[in-house]
Design an enzyme around this catalytic site. Structure first.
Site, mmCIF file in Angstrom:
data_model
loop_
_atom_site.group_PDB
_atom_site.id
_atom_site.type_symbol
_atom_site.label_atom_id
_atom_site.label_comp_id
_atom_site.label_asym_id
_atom_site.label_seq_id
_atom_site.Cartn_x
_atom_site.Cartn_y
_atom_site.Cartn_z
ATOM 1 N N SER A 94 -85.863 -27.521 83.420
ATOM 2 C CA SER A 94 -84.960 -27.612 82.265
ATOM 3 C C SER A 94 -84.043 -26.403 82.209
ATOM 4 O O SER A 94 -84.426 -25.295 82.574
ATOM 5 C CB SER A 94 -85.777 -27.682 80.973
ATOM 6 O OG SER A 94 -86.443 -28.922 80.917
ATOM 7 N N ALA B 158 -84.140 -31.327 81.088
ATOM 8 C CA ALA B 158 -83.213 -31.337 79.954
ATOM 9 C C ALA B 158 -82.281 -30.125 79.975
ATOM 10 O O ALA B 158 -82.681 -29.027 80.326
ATOM 11 C CB ALA B 158 -84.004 -31.346 78.650
ATOM 12 N N ARG C 16 -67.977 -40.703 84.129
ATOM 13 C CA ARG C 16 -66.554 -40.582 84.471
ATOM 14 C C ARG C 16 -66.279 -41.041 85.903
ATOM 15 O O ARG C 16 -67.201 -41.283 86.680
ATOM 16 C CB ARG C 16 -66.114 -39.144 84.211
ATOM 17 C CG ARG C 16 -66.153 -38.842 82.698
ATOM 18 C CD ARG C 16 -66.027 -37.378 82.407
ATOM 19 N NE ARG C 16 -64.908 -36.786 83.129
ATOM 20 C CZ ARG C 16 -64.780 -35.489 83.371
ATOM 21 N NH1 ARG C 16 -65.718 -34.633 82.958
ATOM 22 N NH2 ARG C 16 -63.742 -35.042 84.032
ATOM 23 N N ARG D 30 -38.731 -56.731 66.554
ATOM 24 C CA ARG D 30 -39.709 -56.964 65.488
ATOM 25 C C ARG D 30 -41.039 -56.239 65.729
ATOM 26 O O ARG D 30 -41.872 -56.145 64.846
ATOM 27 C CB ARG D 30 -39.946 -58.480 65.339
ATOM 28 C CG ARG D 30 -38.742 -59.215 64.756
ATOM 29 C CD ARG D 30 -38.795 -60.724 64.983
ATOM 30 N NE ARG D 30 -38.392 -61.110 66.338
ATOM 31 C CZ ARG D 30 -38.293 -62.373 66.758
ATOM 32 N NH1 ARG D 30 -38.585 -63.357 65.941
ATOM 33 N NH2 ARG D 30 -37.906 -62.638 68.006
#
Ligand code: UD1
Ligand code: CA
Length: 459
Positions: free
Chosen positions: A407, A382, A335, A15
């Site tokens: 950056s 950044a 991760r 089912r």
């Protein structure tokens, strides 16, 4: 509870309309069979025997490495009674209390199994069945009692007359306790003359009663514990029940949930007090969240440990260690093998893999950091990236304490950047940088005066 537990998990699960074993389907990221096995182990089972058959290898794999759990194969699936006969023959179990659980009974609680098994412990009854009254009894075996209120027999839904289906409302939850000697002596008497042509385990109750042995039932007050999964709709229904049960417990323990209906926490996760969970959050596997944290919205953590006072906003993490006072997200992807130490930060649109971000170090914006060991007090500007993959190997990067990564620095691994060092914005770092040094890799800027005016004049 000194009982042998037999879990029936060989059925086809027709089912479910699935290519996989029914008991491999997950409830809150944990396979159904593991819910049942864990409940049996938590109840104190001495020995857990799982009957596998359909998709046997898949089910075996889900149980691999579990102490005290063994598998028996039911090559031909001729019904639940047959499954038990195969298990007894293969293992030689023929005495002591034997508890039998359907493998599709994920929400049964250890304390219910224990209390239930006690009903046959004093020897007055040779068999007991766990029963319940559900709002929708369709599909369950129905308990028929005699005038004295004793179990007469169990009639499967498909064998019920319309009248029986309407009036017999006490249902068989698919959990039984037997005196092992009585079970082994009479299991061979179960026949298959019924609507499905199967050997029904529930028939054992009538058989033992006819031998003059005591047969009883134990009513489970919370019918939700006794619900089985035969279809995808029931899988979703039980998942929601499991979620509500876990959330109710955590809230009682001091966790705030803004929207419990959209908070999905697995049975093996823990959350400390005064932690606030925002909507659309999933905490799966062996995730551990400490106290006074803020988690979510839109966060999925799997097998991740978080200390106290950390803020985890719109983050996906798997197999990650997040310590105390850490900030993650919004939109961080962490991760396996990542370790964020105290007071560190993995900010917005940041991906970190298999790296340690030292105490107080920050990776605030648009960065990829992989295979990196970063000291304390580092600031990553950044858009900085560790180029850890050369197409063949994954290479390591190290960054010393209090270093400033300008950056848009590309760190081409393997590369070591010392402590108290600086990299100039937009540098591509391919050679090691000593402690305290500035590394700058950038072509000189040119100025061309009057350029715009000349260009416009040409157009
Ligand atoms: C069974 C009971 C029913 C009870 C219900 C509770 C029987 C005949 N009926 O019905 O009285 O109300 O559970 O949920 O037992 N299995 C095997 N080998 C087999 C057949 C089944 O191991 O040959 C396993 C299945 O994998 C499953 C369990 O036994 O985990 C129960 O089988 P299922 O077909 O789901 O029985 P139900 O029709 O739900
Ligand atoms: Ca079932």
């Amino acid at each position: 509870m000194e009982a042998t537990v037999i879990i029936l998990a060989a059925g086809e699960g027709t089912r479910m309309k699935s290519n996989h074993a029914k008991v491999s389907h997950q409830i809150l990221a944990k396979p159904m069979i593991r819910w049942v096995v864990d409940a049996a182990l938590a109840a104190g089972a001495g020995r857990v025997i799982t009957v596998v058959g359909s998709h046997a290898d898949e089910v075996r794999a889900l149980l691999a490495g579990l102490d005290g759990v063994e598998c028996v194969e039911q090559a031909e699936r001729l019904g639940t009674g047959h499954a038990v006969r195969v298990a007894l023959e293969a293992t030689g179990v023929c005495e002591g209390p034997v508890v039998i659980l359907n493998g599709d009974l994920p929400l049964i609680e250890p304390k219910t199994i224990r209390k239930f098994a006690d009903t046959v412990a004093d020897g007055t009854a040779a068999a007991a069945v766990l029963t319940m009254t559900t709002p929708d009894p369709f599909g369950y075996g129905r308990i028929e009692l005699d005038e004295a209120g004793q179990v007469l027999r169990i009639i499967e839904q498909k064998d019920c007359t319309d009248e029986q289906a309407k009036t017999l409302l006490e249902c068989n939850a698919g959990c039984y306790a037997f005196d092992g000697a009585a079970l082994a002596a009479h299991i061979g008497e179960v026949g298959c003359d019924n609507a499905q042509g199967e050997y029904y385990l529930p028939d054992m109750l009538e058989i033992l009663r006819n031998h003059g042995l005591g047969v009883t039932y134990f009513h489970c007050n919370d019918f939700r514990e006794g619900l089985g999964v035969n279809s995808r709709a029931q899988l979703a229904e039980l998942t929601a029940i499991a979620r509500d049960r876990i959330n109710a417990r955590l809230m009682a323990e001091g966790v705030t949930m803004i929207d419990p209906a959209s908070t999905w926490i697995g049975p093996d996760a823990t959350v400390g007090r005064d932690t606030i969970i925002y909507p659309a959050t999933m905490l799966m596997g062996e995730t551990v969240i400490g106290e006074e944290c803020t988690v979510g919205p839109n966060t999925r953590l799997t097998d991740t440990r978080v200390g106290d006072h950390s803020v985890i906003d719109e983050t996906v993490a798997e197999n990650v260690q997040i310590d105390n006072f850490v900030t993650c997200g919004p939109r961080a992807y962490l991760r396996p093998g990542t370790h964020l130490c105290d007071h560190s930060k993995a900010g917005t649109h940041v991906e970190i893999k298999k790296s340690t971000i030292g105490v107080g170090s920050k990776v605030p914006h648009l960065s990829y950091i992989g295979d990196t060991t970063m000291g304390e007090g580092v600031n990553v500007g950044a858009g900085s990236i560790t180029c850890n993959y050369d197409g063949v190997h994954k290479n390591a990067t190290t960054i010393g304490d209090n270093t400033f990564i300008g950056s848009d620095t590309m760190m081409v691994a393997p590369v070591n950047i010392g402590a108290n060092a600086v990299t100039g914005a937009s540098s591509c770092i391919t050679k090691d940088v000593p402690d305290g040094a500035l590394a700058i890799e950038r072509s000189e800027q040119r100025i061309i005066e009057g350029y715009t005016a000349r260009k416009r004049a040409r157009q």
